[in-house]
Design an enzyme around this catalytic site. Structure first.
Site, short mmCIF file in Angstrom:
data_model
loop_
_atom_site.label_atom_id
_atom_site.label_comp_id
_atom_site.label_asym_id
_atom_site.label_seq_id
_atom_site.Cartn_x
_atom_site.Cartn_y
_atom_site.Cartn_z
N ASN A 1 0.83 -1.19 0.00
CA ASN A 1 0.00 0.00 0.00
C ASN A 1 0.87 1.26 0.00
O ASN A 1 2.10 1.19 0.07
CB ASN A 1 -0.95 -0.02 1.21
CG ASN A 1 -2.28 0.63 0.91
OD1 ASN A 1 -2.36 1.60 0.16
ND2 ASN A 1 -3.34 0.12 1.51
N LYS B 1 -2.77 -12.39 20.51
CA LYS B 1 -3.70 -13.49 20.28
C LYS B 1 -3.27 -14.24 19.03
O LYS B 1 -2.42 -13.78 18.28
CB LYS B 1 -5.13 -12.98 20.14
CG LYS B 1 -5.36 -12.06 18.94
CD LYS B 1 -6.80 -11.57 18.92
CE LYS B 1 -7.02 -10.62 17.78
NZ LYS B 1 -8.39 -10.12 17.73
N ALA C 1 -1.46 -2.32 13.41
CA ALA C 1 -1.12 -0.96 12.96
C ALA C 1 -0.29 -0.26 14.03
O ALA C 1 -0.59 -0.33 15.22
CB ALA C 1 -2.40 -0.18 12.69
N HIS D 1 23.14 1.19 12.69
CA HIS D 1 24.42 1.89 12.82
C HIS D 1 25.15 1.39 14.06
O HIS D 1 24.54 0.93 15.02
CB HIS D 1 24.21 3.40 12.90
CG HIS D 1 23.87 4.00 11.58
ND1 HIS D 1 24.83 4.38 10.67
CD2 HIS D 1 22.68 4.27 11.00
CE1 HIS D 1 24.25 4.87 9.59
NE2 HIS D 1 22.93 4.81 9.76
#
Length: 195
Positions: A89, A185, A162, A119
């Site tokens: 997306n 879960k 998200a 780094h």
């Protein structure tokens, strides 16, 4: 240094010293990636043209089952491998020098970041880097704004919530969320999602 030599060095986890041949190769190839992503992101392209540009960017044979909503950015491009029926997306950023492998039937949400370099923590060597590949199994869904850190493997069927920051491996069929991401879960359930 060419692409094959570089990716071989990345697979063995070579330490990248700032200003070295490997580091200079990364910068040279980033210019190629910037040019191709500017073309991908700069104007509307029909799906088949977008696919052609994307597979030119990653240096692989084109797959008609792939889908992308731009914009998309990557630092290298040539160390990304994709399975079939992958959808990426809009707004994703892939730092692929260390290698990104994405399996079949994966959904990558908006503005996902996948990083494959760290780094050096020593301030005197901060420009030096350690590569670590990210491997994403089959049928994985990564939610919008998630960040996948170097060296992480995400198992088949897993879901990354998200906004999650994934710092360690995710088992198969697990749902992870949070910062840092933790298992909340299983992804498989007898109940189906209902609105």
């Amino acid at each position: 240094m060419d692409r094959d030599q570089f990716t071989s060095e990345m697979k063995r986890g070579a330490y990248i010293v700032a200003g070295s041949e490997m580091h200079l190769h990364m910068h040279e190839m980033s210019q190629r990636a910037l040019a191709l992503t500017a073309e991908i992101n700069g104007t509307y392209h029909k799906p088949e043209e977008l696919r052609r540009l994307f597979f030119e960017l990653i240096g692989r044979e084109e797959d008609e089952t792939f889908g992308l909503f731009p914009p998309f950015s990557t630092d290298y491009g040539l160390n990304i491998t994709l399975g079939r029926r992958v959808f990426i997306n809009s707004g994703c950023c892939f730092q692929d020098q260390g290698g990104i492998e994405i399996g079949d039937d994966c959904l990558i949400g908006q503005q996902v970041v996948i990083a494959t370099l760290n780094h050096d923590l020593d301030p005197e060597r901060r420009g030096n880097m350690f590569p670590a590949p990210v491997k994403i199994g089959n049928k994985v869904w990564i939610g919008a704004h998630a960040t996948i850190l170097p060296g992480v493997t995400i198992g088949n069927g897993a879901v990354v919530g998200a906004g999650a920051v994934v710092t360690k491996d995710v088992p198969e069929n697990a749902v992870v969320a949070g910062v840092p991401a933790k298992i909340i879960k299983p992804s498989r359930s007898k109940k189906s999602w209902k609105n």
